[in-house]
Design a protein around this motif. Structure first.
Motif, PDB file in Angstrom:
ATOM      1  N   THR A   1      -7.380 -93.445 -52.709  1.00 52.66           N
ATOM      2  CA  THR A   1      -6.957 -92.756 -51.481  1.00 52.66           C
ATOM      3  C   THR A   1      -6.975 -91.238 -51.591  1.00 52.66           C
ATOM      4  O   THR A   1      -6.976 -90.550 -50.574  1.00 52.66           O
ATOM      5  CB  THR A   1      -5.514 -93.153 -51.086  1.00 52.66           C
ATOM      6  OG1 THR A   1      -4.592 -92.590 -52.024  1.00 52.66           O
ATOM      7  CG2 THR A   1      -5.343 -94.648 -50.978  1.00 52.66           C
TER       8      THR A   1
ATOM      9  N   ARG B   1       6.592 -90.100 -54.894  1.00 49.67           N
ATOM     10  CA  ARG B   1       6.928 -90.038 -53.463  1.00 49.67           C
ATOM     11  C   ARG B   1       7.775 -91.240 -53.056  1.00 49.67           C
ATOM     12  O   ARG B   1       8.790 -91.107 -52.371  1.00 49.67           O
ATOM     13  CB  ARG B   1       5.666 -89.987 -52.598  1.00 49.67           C
ATOM     14  CG  ARG B   1       5.981 -90.044 -51.094  1.00 49.67           C
ATOM     15  CD  ARG B   1       4.755 -89.928 -50.229  1.00 49.67           C
ATOM     16  NE  ARG B   1       3.740 -90.935 -50.416  1.00 49.67           N
ATOM     17  CZ  ARG B   1       3.747 -92.130 -49.839  1.00 49.67           C
ATOM     18  NH1 ARG B   1       4.742 -92.506 -49.055  1.00 49.67           N
ATOM     19  NH2 ARG B   1       2.742 -92.981 -50.026  1.00 49.67           N
ATOM     20  N   LEU B   2       7.379 -92.425 -53.492  1.00 48.69           N
ATOM     21  CA  LEU B   2       8.125 -93.636 -53.129  1.00 48.69           C
ATOM     22  C   LEU B   2       9.536 -93.601 -53.716  1.00 48.69           C
ATOM     23  O   LEU B   2      10.500 -93.998 -53.059  1.00 48.69           O
ATOM     24  CB  LEU B   2       7.379 -94.884 -53.589  1.00 48.69           C
ATOM     25  CG  LEU B   2       6.042 -95.141 -52.908  1.00 48.69           C
ATOM     26  CD1 LEU B   2       5.321 -96.320 -53.562  1.00 48.69           C
ATOM     27  CD2 LEU B   2       6.221 -95.369 -51.412  1.00 48.69           C
TER      28      LEU B   2
ATOM     29  N   GLU C   1      -4.366 -89.664 -52.911  1.00 47.34           N
ATOM     30  CA  GLU C   1      -2.965 -89.260 -53.036  1.00 47.34           C
ATOM     31  C   GLU C   1      -2.535 -89.301 -54.503  1.00 47.34           C
ATOM     32  O   GLU C   1      -2.647 -90.328 -55.164  1.00 47.34           O
ATOM     33  CB  GLU C   1      -2.032 -90.168 -52.231  1.00 47.34           C
ATOM     34  CG  GLU C   1      -0.576 -89.745 -52.375  1.00 47.34           C
ATOM     35  CD  GLU C   1       0.427 -90.592 -51.628  1.00 47.34           C
ATOM     36  OE1 GLU C   1       1.626 -90.319 -51.786  1.00 47.34           O
ATOM     37  OE2 GLU C   1       0.031 -91.519 -50.899  1.00 47.34           O
ATOM     38  N   LYS C   2      -2.006 -88.165 -54.978  1.00 46.46           N
ATOM     39  CA  LYS C   2      -1.521 -88.082 -56.352  1.00 46.46           C
ATOM     40  C   LYS C   2      -0.052 -88.479 -56.420  1.00 46.46           C
ATOM     41  O   LYS C   2       0.705 -88.232 -55.493  1.00 46.46           O
ATOM     42  CB  LYS C   2      -1.677 -86.660 -56.885  1.00 46.46           C
ATOM     43  CG  LYS C   2      -3.106 -86.229 -57.049  1.00 46.46           C
ATOM     44  CD  LYS C   2      -3.183 -84.843 -57.646  1.00 46.46           C
ATOM     45  CE  LYS C   2      -4.647 -84.465 -57.832  1.00 46.46           C
ATOM     46  NZ  LYS C   2      -4.806 -83.270 -58.633  1.00 46.46           N
ATOM     47  N   TYR C   3       0.345 -89.072 -57.542  1.00 43.87           N
ATOM     48  CA  TYR C   3       1.750 -89.371 -57.861  1.00 43.87           C
ATOM     49  C   TYR C   3       2.468 -90.151 -56.765  1.00 43.87           C
ATOM     50  O   TYR C   3       3.579 -89.822 -56.366  1.00 43.87           O
ATOM     51  CB  TYR C   3       2.505 -88.078 -58.188  1.00 43.87           C
ATOM     52  CG  TYR C   3       1.800 -87.226 -59.215  1.00 43.87           C
ATOM     53  CD1 TYR C   3       1.628 -87.683 -60.524  1.00 43.87           C
ATOM     54  CD2 TYR C   3       1.270 -85.987 -58.866  1.00 43.87           C
ATOM     55  CE1 TYR C   3       0.956 -86.917 -61.472  1.00 43.87           C
ATOM     56  CE2 TYR C   3       0.597 -85.209 -59.805  1.00 43.87           C
ATOM     57  CZ  TYR C   3       0.446 -85.677 -61.100  1.00 43.87           C
ATOM     58  OH  TYR C   3      -0.220 -84.928 -62.028  1.00 43.87           O
ATOM     59  N   VAL C   4       1.853 -91.208 -56.286  1.00 49.09           N
ATOM     60  CA  VAL C   4       2.434 -91.998 -55.200  1.00 49.09           C
ATOM     61  C   VAL C   4       3.800 -92.562 -55.587  1.00 49.09           C
ATOM     62  O   VAL C   4       4.699 -92.639 -54.743  1.00 49.09           O
ATOM     63  CB  VAL C   4       1.467 -93.115 -54.737  1.00 49.09           C
ATOM     64  CG1 VAL C   4       1.312 -94.198 -55.801  1.00 49.09           C
ATOM     65  CG2 VAL C   4       1.947 -93.733 -53.426  1.00 49.09           C
TER      66      VAL C   4
ATOM     67  N   VAL D   1       0.723 -97.487 -48.559  1.00 46.99           N
ATOM     68  CA  VAL D   1       0.451 -96.153 -49.090  1.00 46.99           C
ATOM     69  C   VAL D   1      -0.823 -95.527 -48.537  1.00 46.99           C
ATOM     70  O   VAL D   1      -1.124 -94.388 -48.858  1.00 46.99           O
ATOM     71  CB  VAL D   1       0.430 -96.148 -50.638  1.00 46.99           C
ATOM     72  CG1 VAL D   1       1.798 -96.487 -51.195  1.00 46.99           C
ATOM     73  CG2 VAL D   1      -0.636 -97.065 -51.199  1.00 46.99           C
TER      74      VAL D   1
ATOM     75  N   VAL E   1      -4.178 -95.564 -57.153  1.00 46.40           N
ATOM     76  CA  VAL E   1      -3.952 -95.097 -55.773  1.00 46.40           C
ATOM     77  C   VAL E   1      -4.638 -93.749 -55.567  1.00 46.40           C
ATOM     78  O   VAL E   1      -5.284 -93.525 -54.530  1.00 46.40           O
ATOM     79  CB  VAL E   1      -2.451 -95.036 -55.430  1.00 46.40           C
ATOM     80  CG1 VAL E   1      -2.212 -94.298 -54.112  1.00 46.40           C
ATOM     81  CG2 VAL E   1      -1.866 -96.443 -55.364  1.00 46.40           C
ATOM     82  N   GLU E   2      -4.560 -92.862 -56.541  1.00 41.34           N
ATOM     83  CA  GLU E   2      -5.249 -91.573 -56.417  1.00 41.34           C
ATOM     84  C   GLU E   2      -6.756 -91.779 -56.294  1.00 41.34           C
ATOM     85  O   GLU E   2      -7.424 -91.155 -55.464  1.00 41.34           O
ATOM     86  CB  GLU E   2      -4.939 -90.676 -57.614  1.00 41.34           C
ATOM     87  CG  GLU E   2      -5.644 -89.330 -57.521  1.00 41.34           C
ATOM     88  CD  GLU E   2      -5.353 -88.411 -58.700  1.00 41.34           C
ATOM     89  OE1 GLU E   2      -6.041 -87.368 -58.787  1.00 41.34           O
ATOM     90  OE2 GLU E   2      -4.476 -88.712 -59.520  1.00 41.34           O
TER      91      GLU E   2
ATOM     92  N   THR F   1      -0.849 -97.567 -61.645  1.00 42.55           N
ATOM     93  CA  THR F   1      -0.647 -97.562 -60.188  1.00 42.55           C
ATOM     94  C   THR F   1      -0.922 -96.178 -59.613  1.00 42.55           C
ATOM     95  O   THR F   1      -1.656 -96.042 -58.625  1.00 42.55           O
ATOM     96  CB  THR F   1       0.774 -98.039 -59.846  1.00 42.55           C
ATOM     97  OG1 THR F   1       0.907 -99.404 -60.285  1.00 42.55           O
ATOM     98  CG2 THR F   1       1.057 -97.951 -58.356  1.00 42.55           C
ATOM     99  N   ASN F   2      -0.344 -95.135 -60.219  1.00 42.13           N
ATOM    100  CA  ASN F   2      -0.592 -93.775 -59.740  1.00 42.13           C
ATOM    101  C   ASN F   2      -2.080 -93.430 -59.801  1.00 42.13           C
ATOM    102  O   ASN F   2      -2.635 -92.869 -58.849  1.00 42.13           O
ATOM    103  CB  ASN F   2       0.193 -92.755 -60.573  1.00 42.13           C
ATOM    104  CG  ASN F   2       1.616 -92.587 -60.107  1.00 42.13           C
ATOM    105  OD1 ASN F   2       1.939 -92.772 -58.944  1.00 42.13           O
ATOM    106  ND2 ASN F   2       2.490 -92.231 -61.042  1.00 42.13           N
TER     107      ASN F   2
END
Length: 170
Positions: free
Chosen positions: A153, A161-162, A155-158, A111, A149-150, A145-146
């Protein structure tokens, strides 16, 4: 970061590569555990999986080079935890940091890279502000997890996307 009031470490691009992995939900031994494992194996539901964040450093070549960060019930195999989870009640949760020898071979997605030099220090800071009252659908491993990761990185709402990418592959 959703009102958590975190003071971010100084950004400095680290070499840690981040992944999200999905594994079967843990359950009481016997039929409940068999049901969860079967649902996972048959890929029956995105929601019947436990999500966690993993990090690796390309410079590391020793075993135990994968760090795992996750949020789950304190006692995921206790039948009362399952009943509380299914009823939408709060149950005690725990954030964890541990090591794993290798990345999972399936359901593991790269990610991005961590925005901080020391991913473990950044995760410890994030975890110190995480609400450990676990409520399925409101504050569970997916939200953790979301959020993590935000935080690491940007990135929101990974997981959204996955999930979209999984639907286009199937």
């Amino acid at each position: 970061m959703g009102g958590m009031g975190l003071t971010l470490p100084s950004p400095a691009k680290g070499s840690e590569v981040l992944f999200v992995a999905a594994v079967p939900l843990r359950a009481s031994r016997g039929p409940p555990q068999l049901l969860m494992s079967t649902a996972y194996s048959l890929n029956l539901s995105w929601d019947l999986q436990h999500f966690m964040v993993l990090s690796t450093s390309p410079a590391l070549t020793l075993p135990s080079q994968v760090m795992v960060f996750d949020f789950q019930p304190q006692d995921p195999e206790n039948i009362y935890s399952a009943i509380s989870a299914l009823s939408g009640s709060k149950l005690p949760g725990v954030v964890q940091i541990r090591k794993m020898k290798n990345l999972p071979k399936t359901r593991c997605w790269r990610v991005g890279s961590c925005n901080y030099v020391d991913v473990v220090d950044a995760v410890i800071k994030f975890n110190s502000c995480w609400d450990t009252d676990l409520v399925v659908g409101q504050n569970d491993c997916r939200h953790y997890t979301n959020g993590l990761v935000e935080y690491l990185t940007g990135e929101k709402y990974v997981l959204d996307r996955l999930r979209r990418n999984q639907k286009t592959i199937n």
